[in-house]
Design an enzyme around this catalytic site. Structure first.
Site, PDB file in Angstrom:
ATOM      1  N   ARG A 121      42.574  61.270  45.335  1.00  0.00           N
ATOM      2  CA  ARG A 121      42.253  62.343  44.162  1.00  0.00           C
ATOM      3  C   ARG A 121      43.468  62.146  43.139  1.00  0.00           C
ATOM      4  NH1 ARG A 121      38.536  62.431  47.132  1.00  0.00           N
ATOM      5  NH2 ARG A 121      37.750  64.052  48.158  1.00  0.00           N
ATOM      6  N   SER A 175      36.402  72.409  46.834  1.00  0.00           N
ATOM      7  CA  SER A 175      37.426  72.257  47.618  1.00  0.00           C
ATOM      8  C   SER A 175      38.859  72.738  47.008  1.00  0.00           C
ATOM      9  CB  SER A 175      37.496  70.879  48.039  1.00  0.00           C
ATOM     10  OG  SER A 175      36.441  70.369  48.938  1.00  0.00           O
ATOM     11  N   GLU A 187      44.172  71.504  45.062  1.00  0.00           N
ATOM     12  CA  GLU A 187      43.172  70.439  44.234  1.00  0.00           C
ATOM     13  C   GLU A 187      42.891  70.872  42.738  1.00  0.00           C
ATOM     14  OE1 GLU A 187      38.900  68.138  45.120  1.00  0.00           O
ATOM     15  OE2 GLU A 187      40.459  68.152  46.770  1.00  0.00           O
TER      16      GLU A 187
END
Length: 358
Positions: free
Chosen positions: A171, A249, A347
């Site tokens: 990520r 998410s 995130e």
């Protein structure tokens, strides 16, 4: 009131004042930017003069916007796909930043070009995919990415960054480390043509894919089975942002030391994990939140999803604010840390009112 103030010839770009972003973020936060520039052709970029703080917004599926953004929102909407190379084994494909990512995955699977199927149904546009190095079910974008075509703002030059220069990790990428250096124009992908070359061991994907193959009278799983299985799983667990506002998410799956994991397993023997290195594993944030008793909970109107605790949902579209989201996230982070000694990391990108972000 949204108003157009300038329009270049050949429809290369449009500029606006007081640009409403409320319909351009899947968390359904009411937001208005001082101005916006919609890019239709990358050739317009060297002519663009940004004398105001600016921020690049792609599909709005991974951002948290302020109610008023004192900045210029740059919206890359370049469209198109081009085959650069093809033989009987693989295909090299260039895709422009404005293309819808799930539509790309679907078209590639239907054409027999594989490698993206595990990433099906991830919302957003192609230009945002390298920023987060998006991933799902054991696959990340950098597994198939060759290079990223960018426009460097300072030098006013277009560059082709090979994968090894993009600092990809879980990520993460150089585009996060240096957010105002580049605008992503296109990506180049290397896809394969072997329908039996699959990755289906992640989570419950193998079970779903095997069932699909069985219904077709086959024992072997194909990439198309994986594609349909990923969609079925995501639809069964994740809310459609068009129905229930969310940004996917909300927390990264934490990576912890193997030693920490083994200690946790004494009290939580069913804690899942996925090896990362010999000394570390990745554990599912959704499982941690669930075990902390917070599935379907939070601080109204922001609640975790009843079927997937990893997703924060907005039950007051266009009324909830960034502060509401922070309040719910703080409660979840504190509860998980108290129970497991693990700090969850957000995130989606948090954009401040002045256009800066973290």
């Amino acid at each position: 009131m949204q108003s157009i103030s300038h329009h270049l010839t050949h429809d290369m770009l449009d500029t606006y004042q007081n640009y409403d972003l409320s319909s351009m973020n899947t968390m359904a936060l009411s937001s208005v930017a001082d101005s916006a520039v919609v890019i239709h052709d990358k050739a317009a970029l060297p002519t663009l003069k940004l004398d105001h703080t600016w921020f690049v917004l792609s599909g709005g599926s991974n951002v948290l916007l302020p109610s008023r953004l004192h900045a210029t929102m740059v919206l890359p909407r370049m469209m198109g796909r081009r085959v650069l190379f093809e033989d009987d084994q693989e295909i090299i494909l260039e895709v422009q930043a404005g293309e819808n990512f799930h539509d790309l995955v679907t078209d590639c699977v239907h054409k027999g070009w594989y490698g993206l199927e595990n990433l099906a149904l991830i919302p957003g546009l192609v230009g945002a995919a390298p920023v987060q190095n998006i991933g799902a079910y054991g696959v990340q974008l950098d597994d198939v990415l060759v290079s990223v075509q960018v426009y460097e703002w300072a030098s006013k030059q277009f560059k082709q960054l090979p994968k090894q220069d993009c600092a990809f990790s879980y990520r993460h990428s150089i585009f996060k480390d240096e957010p105002n250096r580049y605008l992503i124009c296109a990506v180049t992908l290397r896809l394969h043509k072997n329908p039996t070359r699959i990755l289906s061991s992640y989570g419950d994907l193998h079970t779903y894919a095997k069932q699909l193959a069985h219904h077709q009278g086959r024992t072997a799983i194909t990439t198309t089975d994986v594609y349909h299985a990923v969609i079925a799983i995501r639809q069964s667990k994740l809310p459609d942002p068009k129905v229930l506002a969310n940004c996917g998410s909300f927390f990264q799956n934490p990576i912890i030391s193997t030693e920490h994991y083994q200690k946790l397993c004494v009290d939580y023997p069913t804690l899942p994990c996925y090896p990362v290195t010999n000394a570390s594993v990745k554990v599912p944030a959704g499982w941690l939140i669930d075990q902390a008793g917070l599935k379907g909970q939070g601080v109204p109107p922001i609640l975790t999803h009843a079927k997937q605790a990893l997703v924060l949902t907005n039950h007051a579209p266009l009324s909830a604010t960034q502060e509401d989201i922070k309040a719910a996230a703080d409660v979840i982070i504190a509860a998980v840390y108290q129970k497991f000694g693990i700090t969850l990391v957000r995130e989606p990108v948090w954009i401040n009112a002045d256009g800066s972000y973290n």
